[in-house]
Design a protein around this motif. Structure first.
Motif, short mmCIF file in Angstrom:
data_model
loop_
_atom_site.label_atom_id
_atom_site.label_comp_id
_atom_site.label_asym_id
_atom_site.label_seq_id
_atom_site.Cartn_x
_atom_site.Cartn_y
_atom_site.Cartn_z
N TYR A 172 0.80 -1.20 -0.08
CA TYR A 172 0.00 0.17 -0.05
C TYR A 172 0.81 1.38 0.11
CZ TYR A 172 -3.63 -3.19 0.63
OH TYR A 172 -4.35 -4.55 0.66
N PHE A 173 2.22 1.29 -0.16
CA PHE A 173 3.09 2.36 -0.33
C PHE A 173 2.67 3.27 -1.48
CE2 PHE A 173 7.11 0.88 1.98
CZ PHE A 173 6.21 0.75 3.07
N ASP A 174 2.73 4.52 -1.42
CA ASP A 174 2.51 5.48 -2.44
C ASP A 174 3.77 5.50 -3.58
OD1 ASP A 174 1.37 7.37 -3.95
OD2 ASP A 174 2.24 9.11 -2.58
N ARG A 175 3.78 4.33 -4.38
CA ARG A 175 4.78 4.44 -5.31
C ARG A 175 4.62 2.82 -6.39
NH1 ARG A 175 9.74 1.83 -1.64
NH2 ARG A 175 9.70 -0.31 -2.04
N ASP A 176 4.96 2.97 -7.50
CA ASP A 176 5.12 1.85 -8.36
C ASP A 176 5.81 0.72 -7.60
OD1 ASP A 176 3.77 3.14 -10.52
OD2 ASP A 176 5.90 4.12 -10.79
N ILE A 177 5.45 -0.60 -7.61
CA ILE A 177 5.98 -1.75 -7.02
C ILE A 177 6.40 -2.73 -7.94
CG2 ILE A 177 6.00 -3.40 -5.19
CD1 ILE A 177 3.48 -1.82 -3.87
N PRO A 178 8.01 -2.89 -8.28
CA PRO A 178 7.96 -3.87 -9.36
C PRO A 178 8.08 -5.10 -8.80
CG PRO A 178 9.77 -2.13 -8.77
CD PRO A 178 8.81 -2.13 -7.81
N VAL A 179 7.49 -6.12 -9.55
CA VAL A 179 7.09 -7.52 -9.22
C VAL A 179 7.90 -8.42 -10.03
CG1 VAL A 179 4.81 -7.14 -8.29
CG2 VAL A 179 5.35 -7.78 -10.76
N ASP A 180 8.66 -8.02 -10.92
CA ASP A 180 9.36 -8.90 -11.61
C ASP A 180 10.14 -7.92 -12.59
OD1 ASP A 180 7.87 -8.74 -13.94
OD2 ASP A 180 7.07 -10.79 -13.61
N ALA A 181 11.18 -8.64 -13.47
CA ALA A 181 11.84 -7.62 -14.23
C ALA A 181 11.05 -6.94 -15.37
CB ALA A 181 12.87 -8.71 -15.28
N GLY A 182 9.89 -7.10 -15.54
CA GLY A 182 9.26 -6.56 -16.55
C GLY A 182 7.79 -5.84 -16.18
N ARG A 183 7.20 -6.18 -14.97
CA ARG A 183 6.11 -5.60 -14.56
C ARG A 183 6.10 -4.74 -13.20
NH1 ARG A 183 5.90 -5.87 -18.92
NH2 ARG A 183 4.48 -7.29 -20.19
N CYS A 184 5.16 -4.12 -12.78
CA CYS A 184 5.02 -3.60 -11.51
C CYS A 184 3.81 -3.34 -11.21
CB CYS A 184 5.77 -2.09 -11.43
SG CYS A 184 4.74 -0.87 -12.38
N LEU A 185 3.14 -3.08 -9.92
CA LEU A 185 1.95 -2.52 -9.74
C LEU A 185 1.85 -1.04 -9.67
CD1 LEU A 185 1.28 -5.47 -8.57
CD2 LEU A 185 0.05 -4.38 -6.80
#
Length: 218
Positions: free
Chosen positions: A48-61
């Motif tokens: 729930y942080f106020d930032r983009d969250i990388p989940v792997d090499a190609g994607r983020c939340l």
């Protein structure tokens, strides 16, 4: 032990409502959906942080505020069909499905698509079809779409996706990479897609499938 329900309320009250997001259904969806379940367990504490969250090499939340404002600007109507491009772990698709639309969640990596489907099943997301294919090509098998949402930044206009919009269909995403980009909406009218309209300043991780061709240097 982290109180994820409290963290969701803080995200909505501190990041979403304060960014002029007023759509009641959207706010309710983001209050109810367990965002932490769309991340690997080690990253759940930062869900729930106020930032983009990388989940792997190609994607983020995408940053919650950016995602919420893009979805609100789409002005979704119940029963519409949405193509969610680069859906990553499926969180954006789950939010969309809570708004009464049918969603096609598109990813270009089979393992990522599988994990997306598993996350959507865990939260009983509803009418979401997970598809795997080249992002820049969209998913013509289920086209045309009322709305196309891109979860990341583009350097070039997505012509193949424009062609998959219905009349009065809308495409939304962040255009321009780096620290300063701009959220844009494109609309198909009279069979054509115009130059787009700026919505708000935003930054998002770049989507490699929509990168500009390298310039030729003498």
């Amino acid at each position: 032990m982290i109180d994820f329900a409290a963290a969701r309320r803080m995200m909505v009250d501190g990041q979403i409502r304060t960014s002029d997001v007023t759509d009641h259904g959207l706010i309710t969806a983001m209050l109810e959906l367990p965002r932490e379940q769309f991340l690997p367990a080690a990253q759940a504490p930062i869900a729930y942080f106020d930032r983009d969250i990388p989940v792997d090499a190609g994607r983020c939340l995408l940053k919650p505020m950016v995602l919420a404002k893009l979805i609100q600007a789409a002005e979704l109507k119940p029963g519409e069909q949405v193509l969610d491009v680069a859906c990553g772990t499926g969180y954006s698709s789950a939010v969309l499905a809570r708004l009464g639309v049918t969603v096609v969640a598109l990813e270009d990596d089979p393992d990522r698509a599988r994990r997306c489907g598993e996350a959507l099943a865990r939260v009983r997301a509803g009418p979401v079809t997970v598809a795997c294919g080249a992002l820049e090509r969209g998913w013509p098998a289920l086209a045309p779409y009322d709305v196309i949402l891109l979860n990341g930044a583009l350097e070039v206009e997505p012509q193949h996706l424009f062609a998959q919009l219905k009349e009065d269909g809308r495409l939304l995403g962040v255009f321009g990479t780096g620290p300063v980009g701009r959220a844009m909406i494109y609309r198909r009218e009279r069979g054509e897609v115009g130059g787009g309209r700026a919505l708000f300043d935003a930054a998002a991780p770049a989507l490699a499938a929509f990168a500009a061709e390298p310039a030729f240097v003498f």
